[in-house]
Design an enzyme around this catalytic site. Sequence first.
Site, PDB file in Angstrom:
ATOM      1  N   SER A   1      -6.208  15.193   9.217  1.00  0.00           N
ATOM      2  CA  SER A   1      -7.229  14.143   9.253  1.00  0.00           C
ATOM      3  C   SER A   1      -8.249  14.325   8.136  1.00  0.00           C
ATOM      4  CB  SER A   1      -7.935  14.150  10.613  1.00  0.00           C
ATOM      5  OG  SER A   1      -9.104  13.360  10.567  1.00  0.00           O
TER       6      SER A   1
ATOM      7  N   LYS B   1     -12.707   5.761  16.249  1.00  0.00           N
ATOM      8  CA  LYS B   1     -12.359   7.172  16.448  1.00  0.00           C
ATOM      9  C   LYS B   1     -12.532   7.970  15.164  1.00  0.00           C
ATOM     10  CE  LYS B   1      -8.329   6.731  14.202  1.00  0.00           C
ATOM     11  NZ  LYS B   1      -7.861   7.514  13.056  1.00  0.00           N
TER      12      LYS B   1
ATOM     13  N   GLY C   1       0.827  -1.198   0.000  1.00  0.00           N
ATOM     14  CA  GLY C   1       0.000   0.000   0.000  1.00  0.00           C
ATOM     15  C   GLY C   1       0.857   1.241   0.000  1.00  0.00           C
ATOM     16  N   SER C   2       0.812   1.979  -1.115  1.00  0.00           N
ATOM     17  CA  SER C   2       1.710   3.129  -1.276  1.00  0.00           C
ATOM     18  C   SER C   2       1.019   4.443  -1.000  1.00  0.00           C
ATOM     19  CB  SER C   2       2.291   3.130  -2.691  1.00  0.00           C
ATOM     20  OG  SER C   2       1.237   3.188  -3.658  1.00  0.00           O
TER      21      SER C   2
ATOM     22  N   THR D   1      -6.799  12.746  15.704  1.00  0.00           N
ATOM     23  CA  THR D   1      -7.677  12.698  14.535  1.00  0.00           C
ATOM     24  C   THR D   1      -8.750  13.768  14.594  1.00  0.00           C
ATOM     25  OG1 THR D   1      -7.343  10.301  14.543  1.00  0.00           O
ATOM     26  CG2 THR D   1      -9.029  11.133  13.090  1.00  0.00           C
TER      27      THR D   1
ATOM     28  N   VAL E   1      -9.633   8.428   0.750  1.00  0.00           N
ATOM     29  CA  VAL E   1     -10.587   7.603   1.485  1.00  0.00           C
ATOM     30  C   VAL E   1     -10.901   8.226   2.849  1.00  0.00           C
ATOM     31  CG1 VAL E   1     -10.998   5.344   2.512  1.00  0.00           C
ATOM     32  CG2 VAL E   1      -9.775   5.524   0.333  1.00  0.00           C
TER      33      VAL E   1
END
Length: 334
Positions: free
Chosen positions: A250, A187, A7-8, A244, A275
């Site tokens: 965030s 969270k 996952g980059s 967050t 995302v």
Amino acid sequence: MKAVVLGSGGWGTALSMVLRDNGHETWLWSHHPDKAAQMAAERENPLLKGVRLPEELQITGDLNCLEEADMVVCAAPSFAVRETGRKIAPYLRPESVLVSVSKGIERDTNLRMSEILRQETHNVCQVVSLSGPSHAEEVAIQMPTGCVAACPDRTAARFVQDAFMNDYFRVYTSYDIVGVELAAAMKNVVALSCGICAGLGFQDNTKALLMTRAMAELTRLGEQLGGTRRTFGGLAGMGDLIVTCTSMHSRNNRAGILIGQGKAVQEAMEEVGAVVEGYYAAESIHQLAEREGVEMPICRCTYEVLYEGKHVRDVVSELMTRAKKDELLETAWL
């Protein structure tokens, strides 16, 4: 040791840099071969602008990099973890350690990320969850950061601790993988809520009220599902919640601000451009709370805003005029 990070995105890239700084042979795998080639050539990830990737960090789009890996780090978005686990299963060995750093709960199944990975890899090796208050943008420039490596198998947790820990990345161990993963996923919903409050123009008092009462909800559900209360007061719980909910790094917080300012939910997520895990987690948490009979008014109202189109100011009024409570007489911070 040979380590492969799958996952980059920003987080996967930042963790690959930590591992490379610690002297490990480190590979960063991208789902998109073209992106891998671009990053390898330019030595930069567009998600971490201005941060140069070490020349020794090997970047590829070929899963053959997994051969003979001692540690495999899954940094895929939560919705892609199952597919990623399925792809890597043939390469894993019993002596490998699989590290989950994705934060989420799978839609409909309500499984945690380590549970999905164990399913798809047929329990071939130990799975450890690494989580905590850790913006990729800050880890990549070596800002002091703390995380928790959680696994019922203490040897596996300490292996991950040893692999990642250095003078700017401190790692604690825990046996409570259930609590750590649930805190990490839940969270994000609270961060969305805090962003919505900020978008409405509410300030510090409101944010403190929301974060504290939401932590009570997360703890209730976490304990009901097998987590340990102390985990929710630690780095993976309160620590990650603070970072967050209060930072513009965030994506969840930024999306919430846009929703609070009046933008439609899908429009807000598209504007953020990456995302927004809290959106997906909100549905799963709502399903879990309903299934377990756990009262979670803040998370329920967030779900209603995101999925049922409820007006945010109506939600605020509903929460502020709930029945009177005694904070100290209620159990688990009700």
